[in-house]
Design a protein around this motif. Sequence first.
Motif, short mmCIF file in Angstrom:
data_model
loop_
_atom_site.label_atom_id
_atom_site.label_comp_id
_atom_site.label_asym_id
_atom_site.label_seq_id
_atom_site.Cartn_x
_atom_site.Cartn_y
_atom_site.Cartn_z
N TYR A 125 -3.54 -34.79 1.12
CA TYR A 125 -2.57 -34.85 0.02
C TYR A 125 -2.41 -33.44 -0.51
O TYR A 125 -3.15 -32.53 -0.13
N GLU A 126 -1.44 -33.27 -1.38
CA GLU A 126 -1.22 -31.97 -2.00
C GLU A 126 -1.40 -32.07 -3.51
O GLU A 126 -1.15 -33.12 -4.10
N GLU A 128 0.08 -31.11 -6.97
CA GLU A 128 1.38 -30.73 -7.53
C GLU A 128 1.21 -30.41 -9.01
O GLU A 128 0.40 -31.04 -9.71
N SER A 157 -7.74 -31.69 -7.18
CA SER A 157 -6.33 -31.46 -7.51
C SER A 157 -6.06 -31.54 -9.00
O SER A 157 -5.07 -30.99 -9.49
N ASN A 205 -0.48 -35.67 -5.45
CA ASN A 205 0.81 -36.32 -5.19
C ASN A 205 0.65 -37.68 -4.53
O ASN A 205 1.56 -38.51 -4.59
N VAL A 224 8.87 -31.16 -9.82
CA VAL A 224 7.70 -30.54 -9.22
C VAL A 224 7.92 -29.03 -9.17
O VAL A 224 8.88 -28.56 -8.55
N TYR A 226 5.27 -26.80 -8.40
CA TYR A 226 4.34 -26.18 -7.46
C TYR A 226 3.73 -27.25 -6.56
O TYR A 226 3.37 -28.32 -7.03
N THR A 227 3.63 -26.94 -5.27
CA THR A 227 2.95 -27.83 -4.30
C THR A 227 1.96 -26.99 -3.50
O THR A 227 2.32 -25.93 -2.96
N SER A 228 0.73 -27.45 -3.41
CA SER A 228 -0.34 -26.71 -2.74
C SER A 228 -0.37 -26.97 -1.24
O SER A 228 0.42 -27.75 -0.71
N THR A 230 -2.39 -28.68 1.99
CA THR A 230 -2.92 -30.04 2.12
C THR A 230 -4.44 -30.03 2.01
O THR A 230 -5.12 -29.19 2.61
#
Length: 302
Positions: A125-126, A128, A157, A205, A224, A226-228, A230
């Motif tokens: 998962y990421e 966010e 996260s 997320n 959203v 920012y997304t990191s 995985t």
Amino acid sequence: MAAPAFADFQLSDRYSDADGDLIADIPTDAADLLDPSTLIFAYTPVEDPAVYAEVWQGFLDHMSEVTGKKVQFFPVQSNAAQIEAMRAGRLHVAGFNTGSNPLAVACAGLRPFAMMAAEDGSFGYEMEIITYPGSGIEEVKDIAGGDLAFTTETSNSGFKAPSAILKADFGMEAGRDFTPVFSGKHDNSILGVANKDYPAAAVANSVKGRMIERDVVSEDQFNVIYTSQTFPTTGYGVAHNLTPELQDKIKDAFFSFDWEGSALAEEFGKSGEAQFIEISFQKDWDVIRKIDDANGVAYDCQ
């Protein structure tokens, strides 16, 4: 070829690691082994425990058939309580969230061996960072001067990863550039942003996706920013001092479970999961230990 973070990761002196795989060895003295008549199972406390007691029941019935034991769902309210329950011998099988997994391994003798994955074997998962439309926050730097909701300090996260990323990539630190607030759980943070109680939050997320699928919140309530990369998801494992035979049966229960038509498939399929796959704490949690190292996390076992 050992990663630098390996040297900083130490098990509590209650456990031994003769083979160097970073997890507690199974005791060799029969007097130190447990073979309980009832197995206690807990799922990481990310959402409503009552919902997940029903989601997991079919799987726990399968585990009961495979092991010959009664299996009981234990609804934990916090990561700390879950770790303490395993450390004290009151919890035998559990899914620990990504960030608390290393602490559970170091301090509670968790032996993780499984993780959920998609049909093609992909997993993760990421993190966010989310806000709500009209918040005035268009990019990460706009968080400065306001509040940012985290979940708990043991969450990857929900705290560890965003703290490391904000410091390394944006030069922003909690207390100096923004005010950290703690919601306790991912669903609290997600609902808090949806209801405009928090201007922004760092969340997983996968949790947000399942809440959208259940119509608890809707996609249009979030932006959203920012997304990191995985990350590995919840790691499932056993207490180190269960008998080797029982540990093998529990592993078999995970890998022989038929997902088709199950409540697990209905719930976790919302974020793409369709099976349990085998994992290595040493390899798959390397990135998480590095994030801990960047945050100065010490695995202090009280």
